[in-house]
Write a protein that holds these residues in place. Structure first.
Motif, PDB file in Angstrom:
ATOM      1  N   LYS A   1       0.796   5.095  11.161  1.00  7.80           N
ATOM      2  CA  LYS A   1       1.795   5.996  11.553  1.00  7.80           C
ATOM      3  C   LYS A   1       0.857   7.056  12.396  1.00  7.80           C
ATOM      4  CE  LYS A   1       5.808   4.839  10.248  1.00  7.80           C
ATOM      5  NZ  LYS A   1       6.577   5.503   9.215  1.00  7.80           N
ATOM      6  N   ILE A   2      -0.254   7.313  11.750  1.00  4.57           N
ATOM      7  CA  ILE A   2      -1.282   8.460  12.453  1.00  4.57           C
ATOM      8  C   ILE A   2      -1.383   7.723  13.761  1.00  4.57           C
ATOM      9  CG2 ILE A   2      -3.605   9.435  12.470  1.00  4.57           C
ATOM     10  CD1 ILE A   2      -3.189   9.219   9.415  1.00  4.57           C
ATOM     11  N   ALA A   3      -1.482   6.573  13.858  1.00  4.43           N
ATOM     12  CA  ALA A   3      -1.866   5.820  15.265  1.00  4.43           C
ATOM     13  C   ALA A   3      -0.733   5.722  16.156  1.00  4.43           C
ATOM     14  CB  ALA A   3      -2.717   4.483  15.175  1.00  4.43           C
ATOM     15  N   GLY A   4       0.516   6.187  15.669  1.00  5.64           N
ATOM     16  CA  GLY A   4       1.664   6.237  16.616  1.00  5.64           C
ATOM     17  C   GLY A   4       2.511   4.913  16.481  1.00  5.64           C
ATOM     18  N   ALA A   5       2.415   4.281  15.318  1.00 11.24           N
ATOM     19  CA  ALA A   5       3.444   3.327  15.309  1.00 11.24           C
ATOM     20  C   ALA A   5       4.858   3.546  15.210  1.00 11.24           C
ATOM     21  CB  ALA A   5       3.231   2.492  13.898  1.00 11.24           C
ATOM     22  N   GLY A   6       5.860   2.987  15.909  1.00 10.43           N
ATOM     23  CA  GLY A   6       7.202   3.338  15.774  1.00 10.43           C
ATOM     24  C   GLY A   6       7.815   2.965  14.295  1.00 10.43           C
ATOM     25  N   ALA A   7       7.579   1.815  13.847  1.00  7.36           N
ATOM     26  CA  ALA A   7       7.799   1.511  12.723  1.00  7.36           C
ATOM     27  C   ALA A   7       7.094   0.732  11.844  1.00  7.36           C
ATOM     28  CB  ALA A   7       9.264   0.966  12.431  1.00  7.36           C
ATOM     29  N   VAL A   8       6.875   0.691  10.577  1.00  7.92           N
ATOM     30  CA  VAL A   8       5.831  -0.153   9.939  1.00  7.92           C
ATOM     31  C   VAL A   8       6.726  -0.855   8.484  1.00  7.92           C
ATOM     32  CG1 VAL A   8       3.536  -0.030   8.438  1.00  7.92           C
ATOM     33  CG2 VAL A   8       3.936   1.463  10.180  1.00  7.92           C
ATOM     34  N   TYR A   9       6.532  -1.927   8.455  1.00  6.88           N
ATOM     35  CA  TYR A   9       7.351  -2.701   7.375  1.00  6.88           C
ATOM     36  C   TYR A   9       6.479  -3.388   6.626  1.00  6.88           C
ATOM     37  CZ  TYR A   9      10.935  -2.082  10.998  1.00  6.88           C
ATOM     38  OH  TYR A   9      11.857  -1.609  11.902  1.00  6.88           O
ATOM     39  N   GLY A  10       6.636  -3.410   5.231  1.00  7.73           N
ATOM     40  CA  GLY A  10       5.844  -4.084   4.191  1.00  7.73           C
ATOM     41  C   GLY A  10       6.336  -5.054   3.547  1.00  7.73           C
ATOM     42  N   VAL A  11       5.506  -6.018   3.007  1.00  6.94           N
ATOM     43  CA  VAL A  11       6.028  -7.099   2.434  1.00  6.94           C
ATOM     44  C   VAL A  11       5.368  -6.930   0.880  1.00  6.94           C
ATOM     45  CG1 VAL A  11       5.990  -9.713   2.163  1.00  6.94           C
ATOM     46  CG2 VAL A  11       5.975  -8.668   4.494  1.00  6.94           C
ATOM     47  N   VAL A  12       6.259  -7.305   0.098  1.00  6.64           N
ATOM     48  CA  VAL A  12       5.862  -7.096  -1.665  1.00  6.64           C
ATOM     49  C   VAL A  12       6.276  -8.266  -2.231  1.00  6.64           C
ATOM     50  CG1 VAL A  12       5.251  -4.616  -1.291  1.00  6.64           C
ATOM     51  CG2 VAL A  12       7.569  -5.526  -1.822  1.00  6.64           C
ATOM     52  N   SER A  13       5.952  -8.141  -3.488  1.00  2.00           N
ATOM     53  CA  SER A  13       6.587  -9.482  -4.647  1.00  2.00           C
ATOM     54  C   SER A  13       7.609  -8.774  -5.557  1.00  2.00           C
ATOM     55  CB  SER A  13       5.296  -9.852  -5.155  1.00  2.00           C
ATOM     56  OG  SER A  13       4.559  -8.660  -6.128  1.00  2.00           O
ATOM     57  N   SER A  14       8.043  -7.852  -5.305  1.00  2.00           N
ATOM     58  CA  SER A  14       9.022  -7.197  -6.211  1.00  2.00           C
ATOM     59  C   SER A  14       9.762  -5.906  -5.969  1.00  2.00           C
ATOM     60  CB  SER A  14       8.469  -6.778  -7.841  1.00  2.00           C
ATOM     61  OG  SER A  14       7.520  -5.930  -7.587  1.00  2.00           O
ATOM     62  N   PRO A  15      10.803  -5.740  -6.263  1.00  2.00           N
ATOM     63  CA  PRO A  15      11.653  -4.399  -5.745  1.00  2.00           C
ATOM     64  C   PRO A  15      10.721  -3.111  -6.204  1.00  2.00           C
ATOM     65  CG  PRO A  15      13.030  -6.038  -7.001  1.00  2.00           C
ATOM     66  CD  PRO A  15      11.898  -6.531  -7.266  1.00  2.00           C
ATOM     67  N   ALA A  16      10.103  -3.233  -7.601  1.00  4.74           N
ATOM     68  CA  ALA A  16       9.340  -1.933  -7.930  1.00  4.74           C
ATOM     69  C   ALA A  16       8.189  -1.576  -7.135  1.00  4.74           C
ATOM     70  CB  ALA A  16       8.751  -2.099  -9.194  1.00  4.74           C
ATOM     71  N   LYS A  17       7.666  -2.702  -6.513  1.00  6.24           N
ATOM     72  CA  LYS A  17       6.680  -2.401  -5.362  1.00  6.24           C
ATOM     73  C   LYS A  17       7.145  -1.874  -4.100  1.00  6.24           C
ATOM     74  CE  LYS A  17       3.034  -5.348  -7.195  1.00  6.24           C
ATOM     75  NZ  LYS A  17       1.958  -6.827  -6.922  1.00  6.24           N
TER      76      LYS A  17
END
Length: 325
Positions: free
Chosen positions: A160-176
């Motif tokens: 985000k600091i570098a100017g990303a338009g959107a960042v999506y993550g991949v995780v193993s659980s809803p809590a994460k």
């Protein structure tokens, strides 16, 4: 001195407390009285499959903080008692460790040693993945595997600091997923469906940059999640699958690129480059722009418990061992 080592590969139970000789630094080296140690997935791989283990018995541990104990011949720029953080190619699960001076960093002013133990590998890795290797440009979209882990927690913030338009993550659980959204992720998807979710979130376009630490089939699905001319950076094989081969058929039609990164490899091959990257990365922490929470802390003798927590894939953020606080 006290140390934790293993003399056979296996589960956390092979990590045993031992008394060993205090090491002395040679030319170009520094010995450090260890305060805290960062626990990394690579430590688990060392214990289970011998990742970067030259011989047994072996004391694991790749990153630490503490005070300079002694200075070897030819080393300049450090003083005995100085607070430092360092990358060690093994050996950090101990009261004293010897490391190459080129991978020792002065602790930035205002950063305590507990926090400093989280900096040497995680921050420079995330910074390099986004900026140096990934070469993120203003407005581009990013997908990060293991978004709730140490690197994942700071990767979105740095993007985000570098100017990303959107960042999506991949995780193993809803809590994460809930955790990841607190640290810069616009959304977080579950591992089983992330490729479909990425296409939905981007209107079928895909993302510009994928940061993959899992390997195997996950890497292949990440490659399929790239937009035209997208880049994928591989920096680990946490999934333990056989290396997946990629070639012209996967890359040429969409003009995609695959590259790789290893912070340990860089520390050996080009420590001067690592120093530059680390300086940029540490500045983001001291300025308050990036946060890496310590979510669990263990005594040195409890290293096996730290490994069990990380191995259970329920941990988030950063785990540390406290040796001499």
């Amino acid at each position: 001195m006290r140390a934790i080592r293993f003399q056979e590969y296996g589960g956390p139970e092979v990590l045993l407390p031992v008394e060993v000789e205090v090491p002395e630094p040679g030319a170009g080296q520094v010995s450090i009285d260890v305060a805290h140690v960062g626990v990394n997935f690579a430590d688990l791989q060392a214990r289970t499959i011998g990742y970067r283990v030259p011989a047994l018995p072996f004391v694991p541990g790749l990153e630490l903080s503490g005070h300079v104990r002694a200075i070897g011949a030819g080393v300049e720029g450090f003083t005995v008692g100085q607070p430092v953080a360092a990358i060690s190619d093994g050996g950090a699960y101990a009261e004293v460790v010897v490391v190459n001076a080129a991978t020792v960093f002065a602790v930035p002013e205002g950063v305590d040693l507990r926090t400093a133990a989280t900096l040497p590998t995680v921050l420079p890795t995330a910074y390099a993945l986004v900026n140096t290797v990934g070469r993120l440009r203003q407005g581009e979209t990013v997908l990060v595997q293991a978004a709730a882990g140490g690197v994942g927690t700071v990767a979105a913030q740095i993007a985000k600091i570098a100017g990303a338009g959107a960042v999506y993550g991949v995780v193993s659980s809803p809590a994460k997923a809930e955790y990841a959204r607190k640290y810069g992720y616009d959304d977080a998807f579950l591992s089983a469906t992330f490729d479909t979710d990425v296409r939905t979130a981007t209107g079928g376009r895909g993302v510009d940059l994928v940061l993959d630490s899992i390997g195997g089939d996950t890497l292949r699905r990440g490659l399929d999640s790239l937009a035209r001319f997208g880049r994928l950076v591989s920096f680990g094989n946490a999934g333990g699958e056989a290396a997946w081969q990629v070639g012209a058929a996967e890359l040429f039609p969409q003009g995609r690129t695959v590259s790789g990164f290893s912070i340990l490899g860089l520390s050996i091959a080009a420590p001067e480059v690592l120093q530059d990257i680390a300086a940029e990365a540490f500045a983001l922490t001291t300025s308050g722009q990036v946060e890496l929470p310590i979510t669990a802390e263990f005594a040195l003798a409890e290293a096996a418990d730290a490994h069990r927590l990380m191995e259970g894939r329920t941990s988030t953020g950063k785990l540390i061992l406290t040796v001499n606080p």
